[in-house]
Design an enzyme around this catalytic site. Sequence first.
Site, mmCIF file in Angstrom:
data_model
loop_
_atom_site.group_PDB
_atom_site.id
_atom_site.type_symbol
_atom_site.label_atom_id
_atom_site.label_comp_id
_atom_site.label_asym_id
_atom_site.label_seq_id
_atom_site.Cartn_x
_atom_site.Cartn_y
_atom_site.Cartn_z
ATOM 1 N N SER A 118 0.831 -1.212 0.000
ATOM 2 C CA SER A 118 0.000 0.000 0.000
ATOM 3 C C SER A 118 0.866 1.264 0.000
ATOM 4 C CB SER A 118 -0.973 -0.040 1.169
ATOM 5 O OG SER A 118 -1.997 0.908 0.999
ATOM 6 N N HIS B 43 -5.425 -1.310 -3.650
ATOM 7 C CA HIS B 43 -6.798 -1.556 -3.157
ATOM 8 C C HIS B 43 -7.868 -1.272 -4.204
ATOM 9 C CE1 HIS B 43 -4.715 -1.802 0.638
ATOM 10 N NE2 HIS B 43 -4.369 -0.538 0.576
#
Length: 209
Positions: free
Chosen positions: A120, A161
């Site tokens: 991330s 994501h």
Amino acid sequence: MKKIFLTSSFKDVADMLRTFLNEELKGKTVTFIPTASLTETVTFYVNAGKKALEGLGLIVDPLELTHASVQEVHDKLKKNDYIYITGGNTFFLLQELRKSGADKIIVEQVQKGKLYIGESAGSMILAPNIEYVKDMDDCQKAPELTSFEALSLINFYPVPHHTNFPFKKAVERIISKYEEVLPLLPISNTQAISVFDEEVKVLVRTDCL
């Protein structure tokens, strides 16, 4: 030769790391940097990532940048076999990488061929610039940050994501705003981006097909 493995959720794609590297992982040591998570209230992914690394046989050596000495940052990043940076706030991460001097050492080590694993925020930090992340992360959590120029180890912009809760709308806003001006590369939680030298691939967990 650069070796980079970028993810949204490392625990969901950890098994693909072994295939990508094609080398024995057991007993190798990884510098584990959780600093991006310090500003966040939800941090389960930090321990999940650590356990996934250990599940691959790796020895995890934590390096929390806000408390580490200059010597500790230097020694761990240079001595250990791999580098791993967790998710969290990308802007705070960049601020602390710069303050600690870890940014320059990471760039140097990756350019020399050391494996970098990002999750991330740890993936987006390798882009040339992280201003595009504003729709996902709060830049006010990094009050000492003077520029959005990031590590620039890749020439594209990961968007983690993609299609996944709770970031689905934020990802859609980023894509809508930047898809015509930046080379975005969205990945879901069950995908990873591999960079081997200049060859970039999106890997998909096979049981998700």
